[in-house]
Design a protein around this motif. Structure first.
Motif, PDB file in Angstrom:
ATOM      1  N   LEU A 197       0.828  -1.210   0.000  1.00 45.67           N
ATOM      2  CA  LEU A 197       0.000   0.000   0.000  1.00 45.67           C
ATOM      3  C   LEU A 197       0.859   1.256   0.000  1.00 45.67           C
ATOM      4  N   LYS A 198       2.015   1.157   0.642  1.00 43.88           N
ATOM      5  CA  LYS A 198       2.941   2.299   0.681  1.00 43.88           C
ATOM      6  C   LYS A 198       4.354   1.755   0.864  1.00 43.88           C
ATOM      7  N   PRO A 199       5.365   2.600   0.640  1.00 39.08           N
ATOM      8  CA  PRO A 199       6.741   2.086   0.737  1.00 39.08           C
ATOM      9  C   PRO A 199       6.992   1.430   2.091  1.00 39.08           C
ATOM     10  N   PHE A 200       7.630   0.274   2.063  1.00 39.37           N
ATOM     11  CA  PHE A 200       7.835  -0.490   3.303  1.00 39.37           C
ATOM     12  C   PHE A 200       9.083  -1.357   3.127  1.00 39.37           C
ATOM     13  N   PRO A 201      10.272  -0.728   3.175  1.00 35.41           N
ATOM     14  CA  PRO A 201      11.493  -1.530   2.992  1.00 35.41           C
ATOM     15  C   PRO A 201      11.656  -2.587   4.070  1.00 35.41           C
ATOM     16  N   GLN A 202      11.027  -2.367   5.243  1.00 36.68           N
ATOM     17  CA  GLN A 202      11.153  -3.352   6.329  1.00 36.68           C
ATOM     18  C   GLN A 202      10.448  -4.660   6.000  1.00 36.68           C
ATOM     19  N   LEU A 203       9.682  -4.693   4.904  1.00 31.16           N
ATOM     20  CA  LEU A 203       9.021  -5.946   4.518  1.00 31.16           C
ATOM     21  C   LEU A 203      10.033  -7.086   4.414  1.00 31.16           C
ATOM     22  N   LEU A 204      11.245  -6.753   3.958  1.00 34.58           N
ATOM     23  CA  LEU A 204      12.257  -7.802   3.772  1.00 34.58           C
ATOM     24  C   LEU A 204      12.562  -8.495   5.102  1.00 34.58           C
ATOM     25  N   TYR A 205      12.588  -7.725   6.189  1.00 33.91           N
ATOM     26  CA  TYR A 205      12.823  -8.350   7.499  1.00 33.91           C
ATOM     27  C   TYR A 205      11.656  -9.254   7.888  1.00 33.91           C
ATOM     28  N   TRP A 206      10.453  -8.790   7.541  1.00 38.62           N
ATOM     29  CA  TRP A 206       9.290  -9.630   7.850  1.00 38.62           C
ATOM     30  C   TRP A 206       9.333 -10.936   7.049  1.00 38.62           C
ATOM     31  N   MET A 207       9.935 -10.862   5.867  1.00 40.79           N
ATOM     32  CA  MET A 207      10.018 -12.075   5.042  1.00 40.79           C
ATOM     33  C   MET A 207      11.078 -13.044   5.567  1.00 40.79           C
ATOM     34  N   ALA A 208      11.776 -12.632   6.643  1.00 38.25           N
ATOM     35  CA  ALA A 208      12.728 -13.545   7.296  1.00 38.25           C
ATOM     36  C   ALA A 208      12.174 -14.020   8.637  1.00 38.25           C
ATOM     37  N   MET A 209      10.917 -13.698   8.918  1.00 34.48           N
ATOM     38  CA  MET A 209      10.319 -14.113  10.199  1.00 34.48           C
ATOM     39  C   MET A 209       9.337 -15.251   9.960  1.00 34.48           C
ATOM     40  N   PRO A 210       9.142 -16.101  10.972  1.00 32.67           N
ATOM     41  CA  PRO A 210       8.306 -17.298  10.764  1.00 32.67           C
ATOM     42  C   PRO A 210       6.877 -17.004  10.317  1.00 32.67           C
ATOM     43  N   PHE A 211       6.377 -15.792  10.597  1.00 31.61           N
ATOM     44  CA  PHE A 211       4.991 -15.492  10.219  1.00 31.61           C
ATOM     45  C   PHE A 211       4.773 -15.635   8.720  1.00 31.61           C
ATOM     46  N   THR A 212       5.807 -15.387   7.937  1.00 29.73           N
ATOM     47  CA  THR A 212       5.640 -15.436   6.479  1.00 29.73           C
ATOM     48  C   THR A 212       6.172 -16.753   5.889  1.00 29.73           C
ATOM     49  N   ALA A 213       6.391 -17.741   6.767  1.00 30.38           N
ATOM     50  CA  ALA A 213       6.879 -19.037   6.260  1.00 30.38           C
ATOM     51  C   ALA A 213       5.761 -19.738   5.483  1.00 30.38           C
ATOM     52  N   PRO A 214       6.088 -20.328   4.309  1.00 30.01           N
ATOM     53  CA  PRO A 214       5.042 -21.052   3.572  1.00 30.01           C
ATOM     54  C   PRO A 214       4.634 -22.330   4.292  1.00 30.01           C
ATOM     55  N   VAL A 215       3.348 -22.578   4.322  1.00 31.58           N
ATOM     56  CA  VAL A 215       2.845 -23.830   4.915  1.00 31.58           C
ATOM     57  C   VAL A 215       1.993 -24.535   3.865  1.00 31.58           C
ATOM     58  N   PRO A 216       2.024 -25.869   3.828  1.00 36.28           N
ATOM     59  CA  PRO A 216       1.206 -26.568   2.830  1.00 36.28           C
ATOM     60  C   PRO A 216      -0.255 -26.630   3.293  1.00 36.28           C
ATOM     61  N   ARG A 217      -1.130 -26.274   2.403  1.00 36.42           N
ATOM     62  CA  ARG A 217      -2.558 -26.289   2.739  1.00 36.42           C
ATOM     63  C   ARG A 217      -3.011 -27.688   3.149  1.00 36.42           C
ATOM     64  N   GLU A 218      -2.405 -28.697   2.493  1.00 39.56           N
ATOM     65  CA  GLU A 218      -2.770 -30.091   2.788  1.00 39.56           C
ATOM     66  C   GLU A 218      -2.564 -30.396   4.278  1.00 39.56           C
ATOM     67  N   ALA A 219      -1.473 -29.887   4.846  1.00 37.69           N
ATOM     68  CA  ALA A 219      -1.175 -30.193   6.256  1.00 37.69           C
ATOM     69  C   ALA A 219      -2.160 -29.507   7.190  1.00 37.69           C
ATOM     70  N   VAL A 220      -2.482 -28.252   6.883  1.00 34.24           N
ATOM     71  CA  VAL A 220      -3.417 -27.509   7.746  1.00 34.24           C
ATOM     72  C   VAL A 220      -4.775 -28.210   7.754  1.00 34.24           C
ATOM     73  N   GLU A 221      -5.180 -28.677   6.564  1.00 36.41           N
ATOM     74  CA  GLU A 221      -6.490 -29.330   6.476  1.00 36.41           C
ATOM     75  C   GLU A 221      -6.455 -30.755   7.041  1.00 36.41           C
ATOM     76  N   TYR A 222      -5.322 -31.421   6.888  1.00 35.09           N
ATOM     77  CA  TYR A 222      -5.221 -32.815   7.355  1.00 35.09           C
ATOM     78  C   TYR A 222      -5.160 -32.874   8.882  1.00 35.09           C
ATOM     79  N   TYR A 223      -4.313 -32.032   9.465  1.00 36.19           N
ATOM     80  CA  TYR A 223      -4.155 -32.065  10.924  1.00 36.19           C
ATOM     81  C   TYR A 223      -5.161 -31.111  11.571  1.00 36.19           C
ATOM     82  N   ASP A 224      -6.381 -31.635  11.685  1.00 39.18           N
ATOM     83  CA  ASP A 224      -7.473 -30.795  12.167  1.00 39.18           C
ATOM     84  C   ASP A 224      -7.860 -31.106  13.616  1.00 39.18           C
ATOM     85  N   GLY A 225      -7.161 -32.045  14.251  1.00 40.02           N
ATOM     86  CA  GLY A 225      -7.446 -32.370  15.646  1.00 40.02           C
ATOM     87  C   GLY A 225      -8.693 -33.205  15.836  1.00 40.02           C
ATOM     88  N   ARG A 226      -9.218 -33.757  14.737  1.00 39.11           N
ATOM     89  CA  ARG A 226     -10.453 -34.540  14.840  1.00 39.11           C
ATOM     90  C   ARG A 226     -10.178 -36.024  14.584  1.00 39.11           C
TER      91      ARG A 226
END
Lengths: 647, 340
Positions: A197-226
């Protein structure tokens, strides 16, 4: 007789099995090629709350998550001044791009041949390749209210579509994952743009934090605790599936977490540069080699510090932090290892943490907020060196500014003119503030200030007493309000304090992540400006600096921001923490950067040396057994003689 | 609220004088002369009373303020120790250098019991903590003794619904673990010596109330009370003139034994982190600090040693005095157990 021999044999077998080693055997004894299986045992203070990368925001969670997941970027493990980002899952550093319509974006290319861990959540049981759609899915999860991502509000200010998706989900009470995430433009399977939305050079640091880690959709749906076909599947937050160098194979709550090397891991290799010249030989031997070196990481949950330390002494864990209680056992007054630990070959590491602790004033308070000279006087009278000497084993760094070492814009030679522990200067400033000798010049009453502190143990009480006495050297009276941590946070949020002690640990090593603590638009409840400092000039410079890439012009802005804070004194910088850590001689640490939480992927151990040292350090002394035997013999003799005499 | 120095000191002297007069009056009272005579012959009791007097005297010294320059006061105890310098941090008893990780420095002076983490003389801190202990014990007694005595006498004398109500209240209070109740009250009232005393007083009256209730029931059935009733004396007169004087010995013994309990409870509360405020010398806080001081290498033991000894001797003396008073008041001259 045969039965007796049997009992004796069983007893001997049981005794022979006795050992000090508290750990279960490793997953395997040898690798496929016959070399020793490298299992590393690490003390771990407690169970992590969650291993969901989009949710976990604590040190314990990150310690595991960062080994199981990886992000587009990561920190160079060896560079600290300044800290440097390098590609991890990304194929090269991202390129900033501006569209013809004025849009701002970063283009990322994903490395080819990066696979998720093998797991039953995938149809074949084999991990599939990472693609750009997985990043879009990760950002969708950040926006999903059910995931409760703690950094949503920060990222939503800059990333296109995050806030809208979140609002929409809250409105409809469901999140539609089939919709593409508007902030990610997928170019092809291995290329995507993040739209801003606006300049944000700090995005690169966020891309090194676990919040932006890719997760497989299959795992989220498979491990549903049921329950599925009579089998209860775990929840995704307890069963992570990522692309990282290790995969979690066992989690015994309260006991251990066991991670095994991901054989498919190819994303990164050991760095080929950046090491200190003095250690060149050691690092060159590893340069460019495939990682991880370890086959197994076993986090042993040990909640108390003393048992963890004892296990380190016995050689059963590879690393130990040096708490205050054992500090002098291992470290001499010259901040070197004591002769005993030098003889053991133990490694000592001194990590300057990217953190700053400080006193902060409530700038909306009519007494301290409106009187700059008073704040400067308190700053000048406080003896930080003495505090560091008494309470921090003399190892913390005396802070002269808000930014800690290693963060861009830190000025190593900067001296805060009001932070040089000068009691005369402090008294002069106090008189100029209208309180000569600590008494109000108009009313003649002694000035009384209230210092809110978290006091929950003996050490924090002693520190509180020290802080009170230091400031009372001005002749003013300081009342310490003792709070539990939650109460203290609540008071800071509500602005219900006069001045207090606080600290900030860098989310990422950018000055924006520190100066935003004094940004006028971040006054609670909007943000973390607990000082309620509002200075239009500071805000203007901050906004300009925040949107810039590192450059001389940005550096100049940072220095001007620092100068404003120094003169206005809404906070008094105290110290930057330094942590002392020990590693066993067979497991020297490789990583030099304290921001790296997945350092174990670079670590290797000498299994043979460990075995030898464990034997050497755990030799059972024979004298207790000999003493007991002598006592029993004497008692038997006495009994025999007594029976002989008395018939 | 800050009163002028002379008013503070006068109040302290008046309090001390009134306490002394009360003891003198009680000792000469014909009703308790026999007990006084017995007590005078009890060497252990006398010795305990002397030890307690020393503690009281030290507490008094630390309460009397004397001017020490413009805008500055200090206590008489501080004045006595004014030659002893403040050090940087820990130093062992009679050591010549401070205990510092990076900068061991020569000490300004010698310290018989060493110095604490902030460089304060441990002997002085131990003595100053006497005042805290005495204030806690004294203030709490001033709260719980009137409460426990009043409710106990009322319940034991009037019985029926009055007894039921009072029993209900103290039974309810007694069901709550006292340490939890204490912490809850202190959390609600905030930290401070008066707050701790109120919390202790509110929780401590139950034992005394039970004791006095039972004794009042016993006394109210005796002939002298029946005679007073027959002579037409009012309930107030019977309670004040006949019942109260005959249960007062239990109150005194309970006060002495309870006092030691409060001093220890303050130490326990400080140990749990809900004790006296930061900057107030307290044996409990000194003992609490020892948790980590003992784990240091080398261990800092003198802080714990001094505070534990001071606490031990005060509590021992109070308990021995309590026993001596019980023996003195015992009409049969033999031991009868008195519980709180």
């Amino acid at each position: 007789m045969a039965l007796r021999i049997l009992y004796l044999t069983v007893a001997c077998a049981l005794l022979a099995g006795c050992s000090n080693n508290p750990h279960p055997p490793p997953f395997r004894e040898k690798r496929a090629d016959g070399t020793p299986w490298q299992a590393s045992y690490r003390p771990f203070p407690d169970d992590p709350r969650s291993l969901d990368p989009q949710f976990s925001y604590d040190t314990l969670g990150h310690a595991v998550v960062s080994l199981v997941y990886e992000e587009m970027l990561e920190y160079h493990p060896l560079k600290t001044d300044p800290y440097e980002l390098i590609p991890c899952l990304a194929d090269g550093m991202p390129e900033p791009i501006s569209g013809s319509d004025g849009t701002l974006a970063y283009r990322f290319r994903i490395k080819r041949g990066v696979y998720f861990h093998d797991d039953p959540c995938f149809s074949s049981g084999k991990g599939r390749e990472l693609v750009a759609a997985d990043m879009a899915y990760a950002f969708n999860r950040i926006a999903d209210p059910k995931v409760e991502c703690p950094v949503l509000s920060t990222l939503a200010e800059f990333v296109v579509g995050l806030q809208e998706r979140n609002d929409e989900a809250k409105r409809t009470k469901s999140f539609d994952y089939s919709k593409p995430f508007p902030g990610i433009r997928v170019i092809d399977d291995h290329t995507f743009d993040i739209l801003l939305l606006k300049p944000f050079p700090q995005l690169l640091y966020w891309m090194a934090m676990p919040f932006t880690a890719p997760v497989p959709r299959e795992a989220v749906e498979y491990y549903d605790g049921r329950s599925h076909d009579g089998t209860i599947r775990q929840q995704f937050k307890f069963k992570p599936v990522g692309t990282g160098p290790f995969r979690l194979v066992e989690w015994k709550k309260g006991l251990s977490l066991r991670l095994i090397r991901n054989d498919n891991y190819t994303a990164t290799r050991f760095p080929t540069e950046g090491w200190p010249a003095a250690d060149a030989a050691r690092y060159q031997a590893m340069a460019g080699k495939p990682i991880p070196f370890l086959d197994e990481v076993d986090f042993r949950i040990i909640r108390e510090s003393i048992p963890a330390w004892l296990l380190f002494r016995q050689g059963y864990v590879e690393a130990a932090g040096l708490g205050k209680d054992v500090f002098d056992t291992a470290v001499s007054a010259r901040q070197e290892l004591t002769p005993e630990y030098q003889a053991r070959g133990v490694w000592l590491y001194k990590d300057a943490e990217p953190s700053t602790f400080y006193f902060q004033f409530n700038m909306q308070n009519p007494v301290v907020g409106k009187n700059r000279k008073l704040r400067q006087a308190i700053s000048a009278v406080y003896d930080v060196d003495l505090e560091i000497d008494i309470f921090m084993n003399g190892i913390y760094l005396n802070a002269q500014q808000l930014l800690p070492p290693g963060v861009y814009g830190y000025q190593a030679d900067f001296k805060d003119p009001y932070r040089q522990h000068n009691v005369e200067q402090a008294r002069q400033l106090l008189a100029e503030a209208g309180y000569p000798n600590g008494y109000d010049a108009k009313t003649g009453k002694q000035l009384q200030l209230t210092l809110d502190l978290t006091v929950d143990d003996a050490e924090s009480r002693q520190l509180a007493e020290f802080e009170k006495e230091q400031i009372e050297k001005l002749g003013i009276s300081v009342k310490v309000e003792e709070n539990l941590w939650a109460t203290q946070q609540d008071k800071m949020d509500r602005g219900n304090f006069q001045f207090t002690a606080s600290g900030w640990n860098a989310d990422y090593p950018d000055p924006e992540n520190f100066f935003f603590l004094f940004y006028g638009k971040n006054i609670p409840p909007e943000g973390n400006n607990n000082s309620r400092y509002a200075n239009p000039e500071f805000d203007r410079l901050f906004e300009k600096m925040r949107a810039m890439e590192n450059s001389p012009e940005r550096l100049d802005l940072i220095h001007r921001l620092n100068a404003i804070l120094t003169e206005d004194c809404p906070m008094i910088p105290l110290y930057h923490p330094v942590a002392f850590h020990l590693s066993q001689p067979w497991a020297p640490r490789v990583v030099l950067n304290p921001l790296v939480s997945n350092g174990l992927k670079y670590t290797q151990i000498d299994v043979a040396m460990r075995k030898q040292k464990q034997v050497e350090w755990n030799r059972k002394p024979m004298w207790p057994l000999a003493g007991i035997a002598a006592f029993l013999a004497a008692a038997g003799m006495f009994a025999y003689r007594w029976s002989q005499r008395h018939g | 609220m800050n009163f002028p120095l002379w008013i503070q000191n006068l109040a302290i002297f008046l309090l001390a004088a009134s306490m002394g007069s009360a003891f003198w009056f009680v000792a000469r009272s014909p009703r308790w002369q026999r007990a006084t005579r017995r007590f005078r012959n009890d060497k252990v009791g006398l010795l305990s009373a002397c030890v307690i007097s020393v503690y009281l005297f030290i507490g008094l010294l630390d309460s009397v303020q004397i001017p020490a320059g413009p805008h500055r006061d200090r206590t008489a105890l501080d004045w006595m120790f004014h030659g002893i310098k403040r050090e940087r941090t820990y130093s062992a008893p009679l050591a010549s250098t401070s205990y510092s990780a990076t900068r061991p420095q020569p000490l300004e002076g010698r310290h018989v019991l060493g110095t604490d983490v902030l460089g304060k003389d441990v002997l002085l801190q131990t003595l100053k903590a006497c005042r805290t202990a005495l204030i806690i014990g004294g203030l709490t007694s001033m709260i719980y003794i009137p409460l426990g005595t009043l409710f106990g006498v009322l319940a034991g004398y009037y019985r029926r619904w009055v007894d039921d109500v009072i029993q209900y209240i103290y039974s309810t209070l007694a069901t709550i673990p006292s340490i939890l109740l204490l912490i809850a009250i202190i959390m609600a009232l905030g930290k401070g010596l008066p707050q701790i005393s109120i919390a202790l007083g509110v929780t401590a009256w139950v034992g005394l109330c039970r004791l006095i209730r039972g004794e009042t029931m016993r006394q109210s059935q005796r002939a002298y009370v029946e005679a007073a009733r027959a002579l037409g004396q009012s309930h107030r007169q019977i309670i004040c003139r006949h019942i109260l004087p005959n249960v007062m010995h239990l109150v005194i013994i309970n006060f002495i034994l309870g006092f030691s309990g409060f001093v220890m409870t303050e130490s326990i509360l400080s140990y749990l982190g809900v004790g006296v405020p930061v900057g107030t010398p307290s044996w409990g806080q000194m003992i609490d600090s020892a948790r980590m001081e003992l784990a240091r290498e080398p261990a800092v033991w003198w802080n714990l040693g001094a505070s534990a000894c001071a606490l031990f001797f005060l509590v021992l003396a109070l308990n021995l005095l309590g026993d001596a008073l019980r023996r003195a008041f015992d009409p049969r001259g033999s031991s009868v157990s008195v519980s709180r």
